[in-house]
Scaffold this active site. Structure first.
Site, PDB file in Angstrom:
ATOM      1  N   SER A 131       0.830  -1.208   0.000  1.00 17.58           N
ATOM      2  CA  SER A 131       0.000   0.000   0.000  1.00 17.58           C
ATOM      3  C   SER A 131       0.860   1.253   0.000  1.00 17.58           C
ATOM      4  O   SER A 131       1.961   1.279   0.565  1.00 17.58           O
ATOM      5  CB  SER A 131      -0.859  -0.016   1.265  1.00 17.58           C
ATOM      6  OG  SER A 131      -1.424   1.242   1.513  1.00 17.58           O
ATOM      7  N   TYR A 156      -1.747  -1.008  10.970  1.00 23.31           N
ATOM      8  CA  TYR A 156      -2.009  -1.569   9.642  1.00 23.31           C
ATOM      9  C   TYR A 156      -0.852  -1.239   8.692  1.00 23.31           C
ATOM     10  O   TYR A 156      -0.308  -2.110   8.009  1.00 23.31           O
ATOM     11  CB  TYR A 156      -3.326  -0.996   9.093  1.00 23.31           C
ATOM     12  CG  TYR A 156      -3.452  -1.080   7.603  1.00 23.31           C
ATOM     13  CD1 TYR A 156      -3.799  -2.278   6.988  1.00 23.31           C
ATOM     14  CD2 TYR A 156      -3.205   0.030   6.790  1.00 23.31           C
ATOM     15  CE1 TYR A 156      -3.887  -2.365   5.611  1.00 23.31           C
ATOM     16  CE2 TYR A 156      -3.286  -0.051   5.420  1.00 23.31           C
ATOM     17  CZ  TYR A 156      -3.635  -1.247   4.830  1.00 23.31           C
ATOM     18  OH  TYR A 156      -3.707  -1.328   3.469  1.00 23.31           O
ATOM     19  N   LYS A 160       2.180  -3.598   6.651  1.00 24.97           N
ATOM     20  CA  LYS A 160       2.564  -3.568   5.226  1.00 24.97           C
ATOM     21  C   LYS A 160       4.076  -3.386   5.094  1.00 24.97           C
ATOM     22  O   LYS A 160       4.729  -4.048   4.285  1.00 24.97           O
ATOM     23  CB  LYS A 160       1.812  -2.463   4.474  1.00 24.97           C
ATOM     24  CG  LYS A 160       0.317  -2.713   4.321  1.00 24.97           C
ATOM     25  CD  LYS A 160       0.013  -3.974   3.522  1.00 24.97           C
ATOM     26  CE  LYS A 160      -1.467  -4.267   3.404  1.00 24.97           C
ATOM     27  NZ  LYS A 160      -1.772  -5.645   2.938  1.00 24.97           N
TER      28      LYS A 160
HETATM   29  N1  UFG Z   1     -12.738  10.956   3.294  1.00 29.09           N
HETATM   30  C1  UFG Z   1     -13.731  11.847   3.618  1.00 29.09           C
HETATM   31  N2  UFG Z   1     -14.882  11.349   4.142  1.00 29.09           N
HETATM   32  C2  UFG Z   1     -15.093  10.024   4.353  1.00 29.09           C
HETATM   33  C3  UFG Z   1     -14.058   9.115   4.004  1.00 29.09           C
HETATM   34  C4  UFG Z   1     -12.885   9.621   3.485  1.00 29.09           C
HETATM   35  O1  UFG Z   1     -13.591  13.051   3.458  1.00 29.09           O
HETATM   36  O2  UFG Z   1     -16.150   9.649   4.860  1.00 29.09           O
HETATM   37  C5  UFG Z   1     -11.494  11.472   2.703  1.00 29.09           C
HETATM   38  C6  UFG Z   1     -10.262  11.188   3.530  1.00 29.09           C
HETATM   39  O3  UFG Z   1     -10.088  12.184   4.510  1.00 29.09           O
HETATM   40  C7  UFG Z   1      -9.185  11.154   2.477  1.00 29.09           C
HETATM   41  C8  UFG Z   1      -9.890  10.635   1.225  1.00 29.09           C
HETATM   42  O4  UFG Z   1     -11.282  10.819   1.471  1.00 29.09           O
HETATM   43  O5  UFG Z   1      -8.754  12.442   2.220  1.00 29.09           O
HETATM   44  C9  UFG Z   1      -9.648   9.176   0.966  1.00 29.09           C
HETATM   45  O6  UFG Z   1      -9.935   8.449   2.163  1.00 29.09           O
HETATM   46  P1  UFG Z   1     -10.020   6.861   2.174  1.00 29.09           P
HETATM   47  O7  UFG Z   1     -10.355   6.442   3.574  1.00 29.09           O
HETATM   48  O8  UFG Z   1     -10.910   6.385   1.079  1.00 29.09           O
HETATM   49  O9  UFG Z   1      -8.562   6.439   1.772  1.00 29.09           O
HETATM   50  P2  UFG Z   1      -7.193   6.756   2.508  1.00 29.09           P
HETATM   51  O10 UFG Z   1      -6.395   7.548   1.534  1.00 29.09           O
HETATM   52  O11 UFG Z   1      -7.329   7.262   3.874  1.00 29.09           O
HETATM   53  O12 UFG Z   1      -6.723   5.255   2.685  1.00 29.09           O
HETATM   54  C10 UFG Z   1      -5.955   4.649   1.770  1.00 29.09           C
HETATM   55  C11 UFG Z   1      -6.169   3.128   1.791  1.00 29.09           C
HETATM   56  C12 UFG Z   1      -5.639   2.520   3.044  1.00 29.09           C
HETATM   57  C13 UFG Z   1      -4.279   3.062   3.345  1.00 29.09           C
HETATM   58  C14 UFG Z   1      -4.328   4.552   3.420  1.00 29.09           C
HETATM   59  C15 UFG Z   1      -3.024   5.196   3.785  1.00 29.09           C
HETATM   60  O13 UFG Z   1      -7.547   2.812   1.674  1.00 29.09           O
HETATM   61  O14 UFG Z   1      -5.548   1.134   2.866  1.00 29.09           O
HETATM   62  O15 UFG Z   1      -4.691   5.006   2.144  1.00 29.09           O
HETATM   63  O16 UFG Z   1      -3.222   6.499   4.179  1.00 29.09           O
HETATM   64  F1  UFG Z   1      -3.804   2.604   4.514  1.00 29.09           F
END
Ligand code: UFG
Length: 349
Positions: A131, A156, A160
């Protein structure tokens, strides 16, 4: 491809979101697949969705990859394969902060079993599901495979990083083994058939399932986590990769190991970023979803989510040049597929 063994791939964690899409692409590329999954975060209906798309049955073994003896007896002794794709892991960042031992036990033990049995049965090739989380917030963007990893900001993420290191050292010590770690950016979307997609249990953590559930009326409102970041519109930037494009990256990674002998030790353990190379903000993504699907997604600005990085996107040159892979699907089509899947799951239209 020579023997049946070379043509068969074990997909550990193959009933999950990325595992099912990868199984479809492998079969469509001419591989045989055996799925091993304990169904702890997946449903047998996902395997049935795969079978429906490929038009044939796919061997499925319900087994916990942490259970070395069961994995040996029920999978490694019974099926001939020379490649493994290892997806079997927990993936909820927040849960991992609350329950680190659960994550260390599951994610590291399952990998250990797989590596142990690969050694025992002389299985050559491994693709590992890594990831972009291993980069944390890089100082320079886009993130290349050489970008230094930073201390993981969740257990998590630490699993990785540790898994990558365990694989690297194992491959270095076992001359017949070869491995490719794929560092995924943000996988989203669903198969265009809408027979498989992401099916989070409970309240989704990730953005796109939250968007689709809000559009479907299952959730009242999407919270945008922060609009005061140092980005063009203040919301976070990510690199959203279509799950079918991502699935194809696994196929080309297996192809590479099956078809091209490693020229030197450097080719026995390789890392590739898998993303589009294009940063997209949270607000842009919500707006595009609403426009391409013609459906409103009620949303409001909320506080930043602890642990979020401000911005990250991939340098994809290595995957483009070495694997000959690139992301092909348009983001709008990906968001259409995500919505088609949600509607099918909910029985809408
Ligand atoms: N977000 C929102 N509202 C929500 C959910 C997410 O605004 O309800 C935003 C988050 O703040 C972020 C973006 O949408 O800016 C993406 O969020 P995700 O949770 O979809 O994805 P992430 O980038 O946080 O997570 C991804 C992978 C994980 C990994 C992570 C590392 O899904 O497996 O990147 O930061 F660990």
């Amino acid at each position: 491809m020579a023997s049946n063994k070379r043509k068969t791939v074990l997909v550990a964690g193959g009933a999950g979101y990325i595992g099912t899409h990868t199984t479809v692409e492998l079969i469509e590329a001419g591989y045989d697949v055996v799925i091993a999954d304990n169904l702890s975060n997946a449903d047998l209906s996902a395997v049935q969705g795969v079978e429906r798309i490929v038009g044939r049955s796919v061997p499925f073994v319900q087994v916990d990859c942490c259970d070395l003896d069961a994995l040996r007896q029920e999978v490694f002794e019974k099926y001939p394969f020379d490649s493994v794709i290892h997806f079997a892991a927990y993936k909820a960042v927040g849960e991992s902060v609350a329950e680190p031992l659960k994550y260390f036990r599951n994610n590291l033990d399952s990998l250990l079993s797989v590596l142990t049995l690969m050694k025992e049965f002389e299985v050559h090739n491994l693709v590992f599901s890594s990831s972009a989380t291993v980069y944390g917030q890089p100082d320079e963007l886009p993130a290349t495979e050489q970008t230094p990893r930073q201390r993981a900001n969740s257990p998590y993420g630490l699993t990785k990083q540790m898994s990558e290191d365990m694989i690297q050292d194992t491959v270095a010590a076992i001359p017949f083994m070869r491995a490719i770690a794929l560092r995924y950016f943000n996988p989203i979307g669903a198969h265009p058939s809408a027979w498989i997609g992401e099916l989070p249990k409970g309240v989704p953590n990730n953005l796109v399932p939250f968007i689709t559930q809000t559009a479907a009326g299952v959730r009242k409102e999407l919270a945008i986590f922060g609009d005061d970041y140092a980005t063009p519109d203040g919301s976070c930037l990510r690199d959203y990769i279509d799950v079918v494009d991502l699935a194809r990256a696994h196929v080309v990674a297996v192809d590479r190991m099956v078809e091209l002998p490693a020229e030197d030790d450097r080719q026995r353990y390789e890392i590739f970023n898998i993303g589009t190379g294009r940063p997209v903000s949270v607000l842009e993504l919500v707006d595009l979803f609403e426009r391409v699907n013609g459906v409103p997604v009620p949303h409001r600005i909320a506080a930043r989510r602890p642990g979020d990085v401000e911005k990250i996107w991939a340098a994809t040159d290595k995957a483009n040049e070495v694997l000959g892979w690139r992301a092909e699907r348009e983001l709008g089509d990906t968001l259409r597929a995500a919505w088609a899947w949600e509607k099918r799951v909910r029985g809408l239209e």
